[in-house]
Design a protein around this motif. Structure first.
Motif, PDB file in Angstrom:
ATOM      1  N   GLU A   1       0.858  -1.183   0.000  1.00 23.07           N
ATOM      2  CA  GLU A   1       0.000   0.000   0.000  1.00 23.07           C
ATOM      3  C   GLU A   1       0.896   1.236   0.000  1.00 23.07           C
ATOM      4  OE1 GLU A   1      -0.515   0.327   4.838  1.00 23.07           O
ATOM      5  OE2 GLU A   1      -2.190  -0.379   3.610  1.00 23.07           O
ATOM      6  N   PRO A   2       0.365   2.388  -0.412  1.00 18.57           N
ATOM      7  CA  PRO A   2       1.180   3.606  -0.421  1.00 18.57           C
ATOM      8  C   PRO A   2       1.645   3.957   0.981  1.00 18.57           C
ATOM      9  CG  PRO A   2      -0.858   3.905  -1.674  1.00 18.57           C
ATOM     10  CD  PRO A   2      -0.999   2.618  -0.936  1.00 18.57           C
ATOM     11  N   SER A   3       2.819   4.507   1.103  1.00 14.72           N
ATOM     12  CA  SER A   3       3.356   4.908   2.400  1.00 14.72           C
ATOM     13  C   SER A   3       2.652   6.178   2.882  1.00 14.72           C
ATOM     14  CB  SER A   3       4.856   5.157   2.295  1.00 14.72           C
ATOM     15  OG  SER A   3       5.361   5.683   3.496  1.00 14.72           O
ATOM     16  N   LYS A   4       2.305   6.167   4.154  1.00 18.10           N
ATOM     17  CA  LYS A   4       1.609   7.328   4.696  1.00 18.10           C
ATOM     18  C   LYS A   4       2.566   8.430   5.138  1.00 18.10           C
ATOM     19  CE  LYS A   4      -2.212   4.441   6.285  1.00 18.10           C
ATOM     20  NZ  LYS A   4      -2.955   3.895   7.443  1.00 18.10           N
ATOM     21  N   ASP A   5       3.760   8.044   5.554  1.00 15.09           N
ATOM     22  CA  ASP A   5       4.711   9.056   6.027  1.00 15.09           C
ATOM     23  C   ASP A   5       5.873   9.276   5.072  1.00 15.09           C
ATOM     24  OD1 ASP A   5       6.017   6.684   6.277  1.00 15.09           O
ATOM     25  OD2 ASP A   5       6.300   6.785   8.451  1.00 15.09           O
ATOM     26  N   GLY A   6       5.854   8.560   3.921  1.00 11.69           N
ATOM     27  CA  GLY A   6       6.904   8.758   2.920  1.00 11.69           C
ATOM     28  C   GLY A   6       8.210   8.069   3.248  1.00 11.69           C
TER      29      GLY A   6
ATOM     30  N   ARG B   1       8.766  -1.002  -8.985  1.00 10.11           N
ATOM     31  CA  ARG B   1       8.584  -2.039 -10.011  1.00 10.11           C
ATOM     32  C   ARG B   1       9.331  -1.582 -11.270  1.00 10.11           C
ATOM     33  NH1 ARG B   1       2.605  -3.680 -10.849  1.00 10.11           N
ATOM     34  NH2 ARG B   1       3.051  -4.727  -8.858  1.00 10.11           N
ATOM     35  N   ASP B   2      10.263  -2.406 -11.702  1.00  7.32           N
ATOM     36  CA  ASP B   2      11.119  -2.040 -12.852  1.00  7.32           C
ATOM     37  C   ASP B   2      11.860  -0.732 -12.601  1.00  7.32           C
ATOM     38  OD1 ASP B   2      10.230  -4.305 -14.232  1.00  7.32           O
ATOM     39  OD2 ASP B   2       8.498  -3.219 -15.069  1.00  7.32           O
ATOM     40  N   GLY B   3      12.243  -0.520 -11.355  1.00 10.44           N
ATOM     41  CA  GLY B   3      13.027   0.660 -11.013  1.00 10.44           C
ATOM     42  C   GLY B   3      12.215   1.921 -10.802  1.00 10.44           C
ATOM     43  N   GLN B   4      10.891   1.861 -10.987  1.00  7.89           N
ATOM     44  CA  GLN B   4      10.047   3.046 -10.846  1.00  7.89           C
ATOM     45  C   GLN B   4       9.057   2.860  -9.696  1.00  7.89           C
ATOM     46  OE1 GLN B   4      10.517   5.804 -12.643  1.00  7.89           O
ATOM     47  NE2 GLN B   4      12.217   4.753 -13.702  1.00  7.89           N
ATOM     48  N   PRO B   5       8.733   3.949  -8.967  1.00 10.33           N
ATOM     49  CA  PRO B   5       7.747   3.852  -7.882  1.00 10.33           C
ATOM     50  C   PRO B   5       6.398   3.370  -8.406  1.00 10.33           C
ATOM     51  CG  PRO B   5       8.953   5.928  -7.751  1.00 10.33           C
ATOM     52  CD  PRO B   5       9.314   5.308  -9.059  1.00 10.33           C
ATOM     53  N   ILE B   6       5.747   2.483  -7.623  1.00  4.42           N
ATOM     54  CA  ILE B   6       4.428   1.961  -8.014  1.00  4.42           C
ATOM     55  C   ILE B   6       3.357   2.968  -7.596  1.00  4.42           C
ATOM     56  CG2 ILE B   6       2.748   0.111  -7.654  1.00  4.42           C
ATOM     57  CD1 ILE B   6       5.084  -1.793  -7.197  1.00  4.42           C
TER      58      ILE B   6
ATOM     59  N   GLY C   1       9.472  -9.804  -8.176  1.00  3.74           N
ATOM     60  CA  GLY C   1      10.419  -8.814  -8.693  1.00  3.74           C
ATOM     61  C   GLY C   1      10.204  -7.432  -8.127  1.00  3.74           C
ATOM     62  N   ASP C   2       9.035  -7.198  -7.507  1.00  8.32           N
ATOM     63  CA  ASP C   2       8.801  -5.894  -6.877  1.00  8.32           C
ATOM     64  C   ASP C   2       9.769  -5.720  -5.700  1.00  8.32           C
ATOM     65  OD1 ASP C   2       6.814  -5.453  -8.659  1.00  8.32           O
ATOM     66  OD2 ASP C   2       5.147  -5.764  -7.260  1.00  8.32           O
ATOM     67  N   ILE C   3      10.131  -4.478  -5.430  1.00  3.14           N
ATOM     68  CA  ILE C   3      11.089  -4.179  -4.363  1.00  3.14           C
ATOM     69  C   ILE C   3      10.455  -3.234  -3.353  1.00  3.14           C
ATOM     70  CG2 ILE C   3      13.299  -3.049  -3.841  1.00  3.14           C
ATOM     71  CD1 ILE C   3      14.318  -4.015  -6.558  1.00  3.14           C
ATOM     72  N   PHE C   4      10.615  -3.586  -2.061  1.00  5.30           N
ATOM     73  CA  PHE C   4      10.083  -2.763  -0.977  1.00  5.30           C
ATOM     74  C   PHE C   4      11.251  -2.122  -0.227  1.00  5.30           C
ATOM     75  CE2 PHE C   4       8.427  -2.506   3.531  1.00  5.30           C
ATOM     76  CZ  PHE C   4       7.602  -1.420   3.294  1.00  5.30           C
ATOM     77  N   GLN C   5      11.309  -0.787  -0.269  1.00  4.13           N
ATOM     78  CA  GLN C   5      12.365  -0.048   0.407  1.00  4.13           C
ATOM     79  C   GLN C   5      11.756   0.687   1.595  1.00  4.13           C
ATOM     80  OE1 GLN C   5      14.298   2.559  -2.358  1.00  4.13           O
ATOM     81  NE2 GLN C   5      15.481   0.910  -3.330  1.00  4.13           N
ATOM     82  N   GLU C   6      12.384   0.453   2.770  1.00  5.89           N
ATOM     83  CA  GLU C   6      11.841   1.032   3.994  1.00  5.89           C
ATOM     84  C   GLU C   6      12.959   1.720   4.755  1.00  5.89           C
ATOM     85  OE1 GLU C   6       9.315  -0.547   7.894  1.00  5.89           O
ATOM     86  OE2 GLU C   6      10.501  -1.941   6.670  1.00  5.89           O
TER      87      GLU C   6
END
Length: 560
Positions: A93-98, A104-109, A119-124
């Motif tokens: 889901e979209p991040s609430k605090d950024g 996905r493919d190097g671009q924000p979903i 293949g999706d990547i989650f950066q926290e």
């Protein structure tokens, strides 16, 4: 030690200072800092986590990010850095605090309705770490290592482009005969065997040498210098003679016995300029400057010529040459000199003829006029006896054939009839009889050779192969080559012979078909034809290789 806002700018200033001192890109230093901080964070949060650090190039703020990749359940190996599609749904889901982002493919979903995909990547973003003393020391080591690697890369890139040029340096020390030279932004080595004669250097001595090679090694770029390379002399002449630097005069070849004597072949592309005179200079000033640099090495400057015999006569100076006989196929040349010129032509310990051989690329045999006359007389007698024994001729008639230039039975048997008719006393019937006798003898020898080859085990596949004479087949069978398959596995040098360098000396390799004057190129063609006949090689591949070779040769000619 935590990176607070107070020391964020100091971080950038430190990177700038280190980069300036080591003369490398500041970004490489910052990348090293990012890696060291990421390593420290892994020691705090867990070594299996994929933690990355990004330092803002303007503010110096360090952002710590944990990265997890979506994989198939059966492919999951590291639960700290990977998650399955089902696990990802809880976070998708979209991040609430950024502070988190899905890629996905190097671009924000932006559209989350479709659910997560492999293949999706989650950066926290995670809290920065407080470095302990050990952590800070580890980070420092990483930064220093990266800086050293960057410095080595810079040195390699700088010096690899200087291969083939002359470099000036200062002697730092001498180790076991090898001289370590300070060349500005690095160190170079002049090995013991690359020094002229018994040269010795002391610390802080100025030295000039030729950059022979630059290699990238674990301990840093290794720069190898030489003062014995022929190219070193060529480059010195280029520095002393403006006409060479401008391309008006070209150095075609150099041969050296370092510290003792050298020969250099030059040619002028301007008919009004004498290449030898230009290299010598006014009162020998130009050549003397080179001689002084080479510790008094005597230099013979020789005019180059496209005609090999003429070039060789020049190369053997100061000896006078009576006659030159060139065998281009064998790459050998015979030089006949007067008796009183023999020692001069050979030189002390063979130096003169050895340098001339290096200069021309030919193997040189030197004979006196008396030795050459005796050899010619011996050949004349041997050929006379051959014709007497095989053609049943008297001595006078056999000598007539030899005098007219006939050297073998094949020449007599298959030469044009008119060439026999020019011999005094030979009419058409006599000429035909001579050819008939020669052919009969050759046919009988061929029959015996094939019979012997069969006795040795030679098979029809080899005997019927086009391009091999019966005597060649017999010679092959004697060496255990009895089938076309055996022949197809031969190397060209095994058939035609060649030379091998062993411990710095050239050693002759005798070829099986060498007595039949089979050249290396002919041997290559025979072997390749056999491989094609056996189906080992596709003729289309050969044509493609020939076209590539022709294209490459055309490109080289265009470049020249």
């Amino acid at each position: 030690m935590a990176i607070t806002s107070a020391n964020q700018l100091e971080l950038l200033q430190t990177a700038e200072a280190v980069a300036r001192e080591k003369m490398i890109d500041p970004d490489l230093v910052i990348q090293a800092m990012e890696e060291s901080l990421a390593r420290a964070a892994k020691s705090r949060y867990g070594s299996e986590m994929d933690i990355r650090v990004s330092i803002d190039r303007k503010t110096g703020r360090a952002t710590f990010t944990r990265v997890r990749t979506v994989v198939e359940e059966e492919d999951m190996e590291n639960y700290q850095a990977e998650m399955t599609v089902d696990q990802a749904r809880a976070y998708f889901e979209p991040s609430k605090d950024g502070r988190a982002v899905w890629l996905r493919d190097g671009q924000p979903i932006e559209d989350f309705s479709g659910g997560p995909q492999v293949g999706d990547i989650f950066q926290e973003e995670i809290p920065p770490v407080d470095m302990s003393r050990i952590g800070a020391q580890s980070a420092k080591q990483v930064i220093l290592q990266k800086v050293r690697e960057a410095e080595r890369d810079r040195q390699y890139e700088e010096f690899k482009d200087r291969i083939g040029t002359i470099i000036n340096g200062v002697v730092k020390r001498e180790e076991y005969g090898n001289v370590i030279v300070d060349v500005g932004r690095g160190e170079a080595i002049l090995r013991r065997n690359e020094k002229i004669g018994r040269e010795s250097y002391r610390p802080n001595d100025r030295i000039r040498a030729y950059v022979k090679d630059v290699r990238r090694e674990t301990r840093g770029p290794q720069i190898f210098l030489s003062r014995t390379a022929p190219e070193f002399m060529a480059e010195l002449f280029k520095m002393e003679v403006p006409e060479i630097y401008d391309g008006i005069i070209e150095i075609k070849a150099v041969a050296r016995d370092p510290g003792s004597r050298a020969k250099i072949a030059v040619v002028s592309h301007d008919g009004s300029i004498d290449p030898v005179g230009a290299c010598v200079g006014m009162r020998g000033s130009r050549v003397q400057a080179v001689v002084n640099e080479l510790q008094g090495e005597k230099i013979d400057i020789i005019p180059w010529s496209e005609d090999l015999p003429t070039f060789l006569v020049n190369a053997l100076q100061p000896a006078e040459v009576s006659k030159v006989v060139l065998d281009e196929d064998a790459g050998r040349i015979e030089v006949v000199v007067p008796e009183d010129q023999l020692s001069l032509a050979i030189g002390r310990r063979g130096q003169n003829v050895r340098l001339a051989s290096q200069l021309t690329g030919l193997d040189i045999d030197i004979l006196t006029e008396a030795e050459e006359s005796a050899r010619r007389q011996k050949e004349f007698e041997e050929r006379t006896k051959l014709f007497m024994d095989t053609l049943d001729l008297d001595e006078f008639f056999a000598q007539l054939l030899v005098s007219e230039g006939f050297t073998s039975l094949e020449e007599v048997a298959y030469v044009d009839l008119d060439e026999l008719l020019v011999i005094d006393g030979v009419d058409e019937d006599t000429a035909r009889e001579l050819q008939a006798r020669a052919r009969d003898y050759l046919d009988e020898q061929a029959r015996k050779a094939i019979e012997h080859a069969r006795e040795l085990g030679a098979e029809d596949s080899l005997i019927e192969f086009e391009g091999l004479s019966p005597q060649m087949i017999e010679a092959l069978a004697k060496e255990g080559i009895k089938t076309l398959e055996d022949f197809a596995t031969c190397a060209d040098w095994e058939l035609a012979g060649g030379w091998t360098t062993v411990d710095g000396e050239r050693v002759k390799d005798d070829g099986i078909l060498e007595p039949f004057d089979v050249s290396l190129e002919e041997a290559q063609n025979l072997v390749m034809t056999a491989r094609v006949q056996l189906g080992w090689v596709d003729p289309a591949d050969l044509e493609a290789d020939e076209e590539d070779a022709e294209a490459e040769e055309t490109a080289e000619e265009a470049g020249a």
